[in-house]
Design an enzyme around this catalytic site. Structure first.
Site, PDB file in Angstrom:
ATOM      1  N   PHE A  77       0.807  -1.230   0.000  1.00  0.00           N
ATOM      2  CA  PHE A  77       0.000   0.000   0.000  1.00  0.00           C
ATOM      3  C   PHE A  77       0.837   1.276   0.000  1.00  0.00           C
ATOM      4  O   PHE A  77       0.286   2.382  -0.046  1.00  0.00           O
ATOM      5  CB  PHE A  77      -0.956   0.017   1.207  1.00  0.00           C
TER       6      PHE A  77
ATOM      7  N   ARG B 114     -12.447   7.858  13.735  1.00  0.00           N
ATOM      8  CA  ARG B 114     -12.637   7.008  12.554  1.00  0.00           C
ATOM      9  C   ARG B 114     -14.012   6.358  12.539  1.00  0.00           C
ATOM     10  O   ARG B 114     -14.613   6.195  11.479  1.00  0.00           O
ATOM     11  CB  ARG B 114     -11.532   5.963  12.481  1.00  0.00           C
TER      12      ARG B 114
ATOM     13  N   HIS C 166      -3.711  10.424  11.517  1.00  0.00           N
ATOM     14  CA  HIS C 166      -2.540   9.624  11.889  1.00  0.00           C
ATOM     15  C   HIS C 166      -2.170  10.030  13.305  1.00  0.00           C
ATOM     16  O   HIS C 166      -2.268  11.200  13.670  1.00  0.00           O
ATOM     17  CB  HIS C 166      -1.355   9.929  10.956  1.00  0.00           C
TER      18      HIS C 166
END
Length: 139
Positions: free
Chosen positions: A59, A104, A117
């Protein structure tokens, strides 16, 4: 309990969708303080260096592309057990597994664009903060 600093990045999807204030509200309600904050557009080189730990992961290219796709907000948070506290309010990396009431869980839909993050250890917090901020910028 230890007073710690941790790095927070509000990712391009957060800035694009104009929910910076919502995320900052979650941070402040948790008892953490924002002691430094700036908006910036990461270069490809900066993103590659910051996420170098993932360079061999499948990724990585997509992560670098996403993190350079628009402005981010980098922040330094401070408070008791700031690292674990912020990771708790961020929620699981995959928003589908994140509890409601977390950043989230409430705002993200996709594991690749998951809004925020946060540093995962004291050692990484020191490195990540120094990557974006000079000590004189931390009030």
């Amino acid at each position: 309990m230890a007073i710690e600093r941790t790095l927070s990045i509000l990712k391009p999807d957060t800035v694009k969708n104009n929910i910076i204030g919502n995320i900052n509200s979650y941070i402040e309600k948790s008892g953490l303080r924002i002691i430094a904050q700036k908006m910036m557009l990461l270069t490809k080189k900066q993103a590659e260096l910051f996420y170098a730990i993932h360079k061999d992961r499948p990724f990585f290219g997509g992560l670098v592309e996403f993190m350079t796709s628009g402005p981010v907000i980098v922040q330094v948070l401070v408070g008791e057990n700031a690292i674990s506290k912020y990771r708790q309010i961020m929620g699981a990396t995959d928003p589908k597994q994140a509890d409601k009431g977390t950043i989230r869980g409430d705002f993200a839909d996709d594991v690749n664009e998951n809004r925020v993050h946060g540093s995962d250890s004291l050692e990484n917090a020191h490195k990540e903060i120094a990557f974006f901020f000079a000590e004189c910028e931390l009030v």
